[in-house]
Design an enzyme around this catalytic site. Structure first.
Site, mmCIF file in Angstrom:
data_model
loop_
_atom_site.group_PDB
_atom_site.id
_atom_site.type_symbol
_atom_site.label_atom_id
_atom_site.label_comp_id
_atom_site.label_asym_id
_atom_site.label_seq_id
_atom_site.Cartn_x
_atom_site.Cartn_y
_atom_site.Cartn_z
ATOM 1 N N GLU A 1 2.083 6.127 -7.258
ATOM 2 C CA GLU A 1 1.755 7.417 -7.897
ATOM 3 C C GLU A 1 1.437 8.908 -7.947
ATOM 4 O OE1 GLU A 1 -2.231 5.772 -6.194
ATOM 5 O OE2 GLU A 1 -2.511 3.158 -7.151
ATOM 6 N N TYR B 1 0.724 -1.140 0.296
ATOM 7 C CA TYR B 1 -0.006 -0.471 -0.048
ATOM 8 C C TYR B 1 0.897 1.227 0.434
ATOM 9 C CZ TYR B 1 -4.026 3.540 1.652
ATOM 10 O OH TYR B 1 -4.754 4.176 1.949
#
Length: 288
Positions: free
Chosen positions: A217, A210
Site C-alpha cells: 500500500e 501484514y
C-alpha cells in the site's frame, strides 16, 4: 502497577460473534484512514475487534451467538460464506492470470470488477454494527471498511498509471489470503466447528501478510504521488465560492506518514493477541 489481561479462548471468541464485522484490523487490516492498512489490521488481523471485546472462553462465544438470534446468525453465516467465496474467486483469477500471461502487468485490470464488488460489499459490515448484530463499534467498522475502499477506489482505480506496479500485486495477494482466512474463520466459528488449521492460519499468517500488505500500500501510494501532483486530481484550489482548499497530494503524504506510529504499535498488539489465543498466555501490560 500492572494490569492482568486474561487470555482469549481458542474457540474464536469475540471474532466469531463479530463474524461479519471488520476489519482491524489493519488493517489491516487493512487500508485504513489515516494509515490505510495499519488501523484496519488492529482488529481484522488480531480478531479482537480492535480490543473492544474479547471472549474469555468458548461458552461466552456461544452465549453471544445465541443472543444474535437465529435470523442474524443465518445472515452472518451466509455473508461470510459469500465473502470467502468471493475472495477465493479473486485468488483463483490471479493465479490463472499469472500462469497464462507470465507477468503481473494487466492483472489488476483483469480482476478489478470482482475486487471492487466484494470490497464495496463489505460496507454491509457497517450496517451490521448499526443494527447491533455484531458488537463492533460503528466508528471502528467505518474506519476499517472505508480505508480499504479508499485504497481501491481513490488510489488504484482512479490513478490508472499505477495499476501495473508490482506493489499493487503485493497488497492484492496480502489482502486476498487475509480475507479468505478471516471470513472462513468467522464462518466456521458461527457454525461451532472451527478447524484448528483455520484458527492457526488466522493468528499466524498476519506475521508475514501484514507487513507485505502495508509495504504494498505504501509503495502504491508513493508511486501515485507524481501523477497526483502533476494533475492536481481531487484537489480544491482557492479562490472558490466556498473558500475551502484541499490538496490530495499532501493528503496522501499525511496518510503515508501515519503508518510510522501505527504499524509497530498495531503489529505488536497483534502478536500479543496471537499469544493469548494460541498459547493461552496471561499477558501483563504495564500502565505508564
Amino acid at each position: 502497577m500492572g494490569r492482568l489481561t486474561e487470555a482469549a479462548a481458542a474457540g474464536g471468541g469475540a471474532s466469531a460473534a463479530r463474524s461479519a464485522g471488520p476489519p482491524p484490523a489493519p488493517l489491516p487490516l487493512s487500508s485504513t484512514s489515516p494509515g490505510c492498512a495499519a488501523a484496519m489490521a488492529s482488529s481484522e488481523e488480531d480478531g479482537t475487534n480492535g480490543g473492544a471485546s474479547e471472549a474469555s472462553d468458548e461458552r461466552e462465544a456461544v452465549g453471544k451467538r445465541r443472543r444474535l438470534g437465529l435470523l442474524a446468525t443465518i445472515w452472518l453465516t451466509f455473508y461470510n460464506i459469500a465473502m470467502t467465496a468471493g475472495w477465493l474467486v479473486l485468488a483463483i483469477a490471479m493465479v490463472r492470470f499469472y500462469m497464462e500471461k507470465g507477468t503481473h502487468k494487466g492483472l489488476y485490470k483483469s480482476i478489478q470488477k470482482t475486487l471492487k464488488f466484494f470490497q464495496t460489499f463489505a460496507l454491509l459490515e457497517i450496517v451490521h454494527c448499526l443494527i447491533g448484530i455484531v458488537p463492533t463499534s460503528v466508528l471502528v467498522a467505518g474506519v476499517q471498511v472505508s480505508s480499504r475502499i479508499f485504497m481501491v477506489w481513490l488510489v488504484t482505480h482512479s490513478i490508472k498509471p499505477i495499476q501495473n506496479e508490482e506493489s499493487v500485486v503485493l497488497f492484492l495477494v496480502a489482502w486476498t489470503v487475509t480475507e479468505i482466512t478471516r471470513y472462513s474463520f468467522y464462518t466456521f466459528s458461527l457454525l461451532d466447528h472451527l478447524p484448528y488449521f483455520i484458527k492457526w492460519a488466522r493468528y499466524n499468517f498476519f506475521i508475514i501478510l501484514y507487513p507485505v500488505g502495508v509495504a504494498g500500500e505504501l509503495l502504491t501510494i508513493y508511486a501515485a504521488l507524481p501523477y497526483v501532483k502533476k494533475t492536481g486530481m481531487f484537489s480544491i484550489r482557492l479562490p472558490n465560492k466556498y473558500n475551502v482548499s484541499f490538496d490530495y497530494y499532501y493528503f496522501l503524504l499525511i496518510t503515508m506518514a501515519s503508518y510510522i506510529p501505527l504499524f509497530p504499535q498495531l503489529y505488536f498488539h497483534m502478536l500479543r493477541q496471537r499469544r493469548k489465543v494460541l498459547h493461552g498466555e496471561v499477558i501483563v501490560e504495564k500502565d505508564d
